[in-house]
Design a protein around this motif. Structure first.
Motif, PDB file in Angstrom:
ATOM      1  N   TYR A  79      -5.732  14.509  10.008  1.00 37.18           N
ATOM      2  CA  TYR A  79      -4.813  14.216   8.722  1.00 37.18           C
ATOM      3  C   TYR A  79      -3.751  13.566   8.460  1.00 37.18           C
ATOM      4  CZ  TYR A  79      -1.841  16.036   4.860  1.00 37.18           C
ATOM      5  OH  TYR A  79      -0.587  16.181   3.900  1.00 37.18           O
ATOM      6  N   TYR A  80      -3.536  13.043   6.932  1.00 38.07           N
ATOM      7  CA  TYR A  80      -2.835  12.202   6.900  1.00 38.07           C
ATOM      8  C   TYR A  80      -2.263  11.836   5.574  1.00 38.07           C
ATOM      9  CZ  TYR A  80      -0.943   6.527   7.344  1.00 38.07           C
ATOM     10  OH  TYR A  80      -0.329   5.536   7.019  1.00 38.07           O
TER      11      TYR A  80
ATOM     12  N   LEU B  30      -7.188   5.317   7.928  1.00 36.42           N
ATOM     13  CA  LEU B  30      -6.070   5.706   7.387  1.00 36.42           C
ATOM     14  C   LEU B  30      -5.235   4.664   6.531  1.00 36.42           C
ATOM     15  CD1 LEU B  30      -7.192  10.077   8.273  1.00 36.42           C
ATOM     16  CD2 LEU B  30      -7.752   8.391   6.584  1.00 36.42           C
ATOM     17  N   ASN B  31      -4.132   4.150   7.578  1.00 34.71           N
ATOM     18  CA  ASN B  31      -3.321   3.567   7.120  1.00 34.71           C
ATOM     19  C   ASN B  31      -3.914   2.221   6.562  1.00 34.71           C
ATOM     20  OD1 ASN B  31      -0.444   2.767   8.037  1.00 34.71           O
ATOM     21  ND2 ASN B  31      -1.488   1.461   9.279  1.00 34.71           N
ATOM     22  N   THR B  32      -4.665   2.037   6.897  1.00 33.63           N
ATOM     23  CA  THR B  32      -5.531   0.462   6.343  1.00 33.63           C
ATOM     24  C   THR B  32      -5.801   1.679   4.722  1.00 33.63           C
ATOM     25  OG1 THR B  32      -5.839  -0.562   7.993  1.00 33.63           O
ATOM     26  CG2 THR B  32      -6.696  -1.468   5.674  1.00 33.63           C
TER      27      THR B  32
ATOM     28  N   TYR C  11      -8.302  22.054   4.175  1.00 35.03           N
ATOM     29  CA  TYR C  11      -7.364  21.661   5.171  1.00 35.03           C
ATOM     30  C   TYR C  11      -7.882  22.344   6.310  1.00 35.03           C
ATOM     31  CZ  TYR C  11      -4.015  19.955   2.090  1.00 35.03           C
ATOM     32  OH  TYR C  11      -2.958  19.825   0.678  1.00 35.03           O
ATOM     33  N   ALA C  12      -7.981  23.456   6.410  1.00 39.08           N
ATOM     34  CA  ALA C  12      -9.077  24.444   7.366  1.00 39.08           C
ATOM     35  C   ALA C  12      -9.940  23.395   8.688  1.00 39.08           C
ATOM     36  CB  ALA C  12      -9.377  25.763   7.151  1.00 39.08           C
ATOM     37  N   ASP C  13     -10.646  22.589   7.556  1.00 38.75           N
ATOM     38  CA  ASP C  13     -12.201  21.763   7.866  1.00 38.75           C
ATOM     39  C   ASP C  13     -11.532  20.646   8.532  1.00 38.75           C
ATOM     40  OD1 ASP C  13     -13.867  21.912   9.025  1.00 38.75           O
ATOM     41  OD2 ASP C  13     -14.927  20.715   7.063  1.00 38.75           O
TER      42      ASP C  13
ATOM     43  N   MET D 147      -4.736  11.967   2.659  1.00 41.86           N
ATOM     44  CA  MET D 147      -6.403  11.732   3.559  1.00 41.86           C
ATOM     45  C   MET D 147      -6.345  12.860   4.168  1.00 41.86           C
ATOM     46  SD  MET D 147      -6.213   7.436   2.510  1.00 41.86           S
ATOM     47  CE  MET D 147      -4.233   7.785   3.320  1.00 41.86           C
ATOM     48  N   GLY D 148      -8.232  13.103   4.517  1.00 43.69           N
ATOM     49  CA  GLY D 148      -8.160  13.739   5.854  1.00 43.69           C
ATOM     50  C   GLY D 148      -9.513  13.691   6.274  1.00 43.69           C
TER      51      GLY D 148
END
Length: 520
Positions: free
Chosen positions: A212-213, A58-60, A206-208, A226-227
């Motif tokens: 998370y990023y 996710l960072n990339t 969000y609940a699922d 992003m998640g």
């Protein structure tokens, strides 16, 4: 009567030993714990690896998204720099706009604005009002609107930027489609400015989310979220768990094999002998050797015994195994050292006393035996005349090195004896070539001397052969007076056996036999 010993299998002998049992119980427990641990280890390793993989991905991913956005914004650099002779919305002006448009695949449209209204663009749209206040105004004059309701792409909110009189509408689908996306790890994505979501993005569930990023871009005005959903995370977790499980099983198996063989080695005969010698598990007993004519004790044979946790190990067995494993020289050193110490006391209490010590063929492979005996002479005052070295008939060969060692020992003053004679393959000429002083008749011939026709014929021949070689004869295993008398009549000088006494520790030996040698 014979000493009680356990025969012959060492593995069976130690199986009832509490230390070995406890050790293998620990191995079994370790085995069970290993199989339980491997699942936990795989569980946490795969979870940690999944977490690390998603975090790095996710960072990339966010960095790629940001860089693609920057590349898309590069088209803004040349806008507003066209020659002033362009007439607004003229054919040459529109041609210029289209040239800039084609420079980037991320741009959907470029519009020219006069007094807050689009007067022309590459799509022919005009007289279309724009929001007056941009969300962001950057230092280079670029303005960014976070909310731009547009009809150019299904009515979605687009990322729109402006410079000078130009408004550029970017295609978020194009920006995202150029990313290097791993479809198995494809994240959920949203880009928003305040309450408004850009392009096709929408709020994340969000609940699922299992992971998370978020990352702020464009001076914090836009938030990239992003998640990874729980389903995605679990799916990846399972894949990695399948990868980690065999590796962890292999590691645990290697560890189990190492510990198993480590325990095995600790309870192998080799290790037990090495540990038992300094731990006083081995003891030297002395069986008296008497002059048959007077029954005076003139020496003793040093016999080693192994008391392994209260269990007496068969001497023939562990000696033969020690020879195979190369540990016999350690045992020989132990017996020699103990005998040299005890000779200090024996010398004071017995006249012309000598001790007989068994040596193995491996002890004669080099000159260590003679060197070691000379060290004992210096350390304990051991005299060569006080030592008889006994070699089994089966172990003696005509090897040059062995003969050289035997000659060196005899020249140094040590007397040599051939032990258990009659059980091997020696002939008269063979014995004649050896530097021997004594011959010990095996107990099997003594036992049949008075009861068996073959024994009555063979034993006298052995004795006669020894006399011809001028060897002093010692008979082993004398248990009855009849055997004593028969051997004396045949000219045997010395003897040992239960008739004269059993093997005893040094203190018991002194207490039992000291009175026998006092002059009457």
């Amino acid at each position: 009567m014979k000493e009680k010993m356990y025969w012959p299998f060492f593995s069976e002998m130690v199986s009832s030993n509490c230390r070995r049992q406890q050790a293998f119980k620990n191995v079994l427990l370790y085995n069970m714990l290993c199989f339980f641990t491997v699942f936990l280890l795989s569980f946490f390793c795969s979870w940690g690896w999944t977490y690390y993989t998603f975090k790095e991905y996710l960072n990339t991913y966010s960095n790629q998204l940001y860089l693609n956005g920057i590349r898309a914004f590069n088209v803004m650099r040349e806008l507003g720099t066209h020659p002033e002779e362009f007439e607004v919305c003229s054919k040459s002006h529109l041609q210029y706009i289209n040239q800039q448009l084609y420079k980037s695949s991320h741009v959907m449209s470029i519009s020219y604005v006069v007094d807050g209204n689009i007067v022309c663009n590459n799509k022919g749209i005009k007289n279309y009002g724009i929001p007056t206040d941009p969300s962001i105004t950057m230092d280079n004059g670029v303005r960014i609107w976070g909310y731009w309701p547009s009809a150019t792409l299904y009515g979605l909110n687009h990322l729109v930027a402006g410079r000078g009189a130009y408004i550029v509408e970017f295609n978020p689908l194009s920006i995202l489609s150029s990313l290097d996306i791993n479809q198995k790890l494809k994240p959920l994505l949203s880009i928003r400015h305040g309450e408004y979501y850009v392009g096709f993005t929408e709020p994340l569930p969000y609940a699922d989310l299992a992971f998370y990023y978020e990352k702020n871009i464009f001076s914090g005005q836009y938030l990239v979220e992003m998640g990874i959903s729980n389903a995605q995370f679990k799916s990846a977790w399972k894949r990695y768990w399948i990868y980690f499980l065999p590796a962890n099983l292999a590691i645990i198996l290697i560890g189990f094999i190492y510990i198993f063989f480590r325990v095995q080695s600790q309870y192998s005969l080799d290790h037990l002998i090495s540990r038992g010698l300094p731990d006083d598990e081995f003891h030297v007993l002395y069986q008296p050797i008497v002059e048959l004519k007077t029954e005076r004790i003139i020496g003793a044979e040093a016999l080693i015994r192994w008391d392994f946790d209260g269990q007496l190990i068969n001497t023939d067995y562990f000696i033969s195994q020690a020879e195979l494993m190369g540990k016999i020289s350690d045992i020989t050193r132990f017996v020699l050292t103990k005998s040299a110490k005890d000779m200090v006391v024996l010398r004071e209490n017995f006249q012309d006393f000598s001790v007989s010590i068994n040596v193995a063929p491996q002890d004669l492979q080099d000159d260590w035996l003679l060197v070691f005996l000379q060290e004992l002479e210096v350390q304990y005052g051991l005299r060569p005349a006080e030592v008889k070295l006994e070699l089994t008939e089966r172990g003696i060969t005509k090897d040059k090195e062995m003969l050289a060692q035997l000659n060196a020992l005899r020249c140094a003053g040590y007397r040599l004896a051939i032990d258990d004679f009659g059980t091997g393959y020696s002939s008269l000429s063979y014995l004649h070539a050896l530097p021997l002083d004594l011959l010990k008749i095996d107990r099997s011939f003594v036992a049949t001397l008075c009861s068996d026709a073959i024994g009555r014929s063979v034993t006298p021949n052995i004795i006669a052969m020894a006399h011809k070689l001028d060897l002093t004869i010692i008979a082993e295993g004398i248990e009855t007076k009849e055997q004593h008398k028969a051997l004396l009549d045949l000219g045997v000088q010395w003897g040992q056996g239960w008739l004269f006494g059993k093997a005893e520790p040094i203190n018991d030996f002194l207490g039992a036999y000291l009175l026998r040698n006092r002059p009457k």
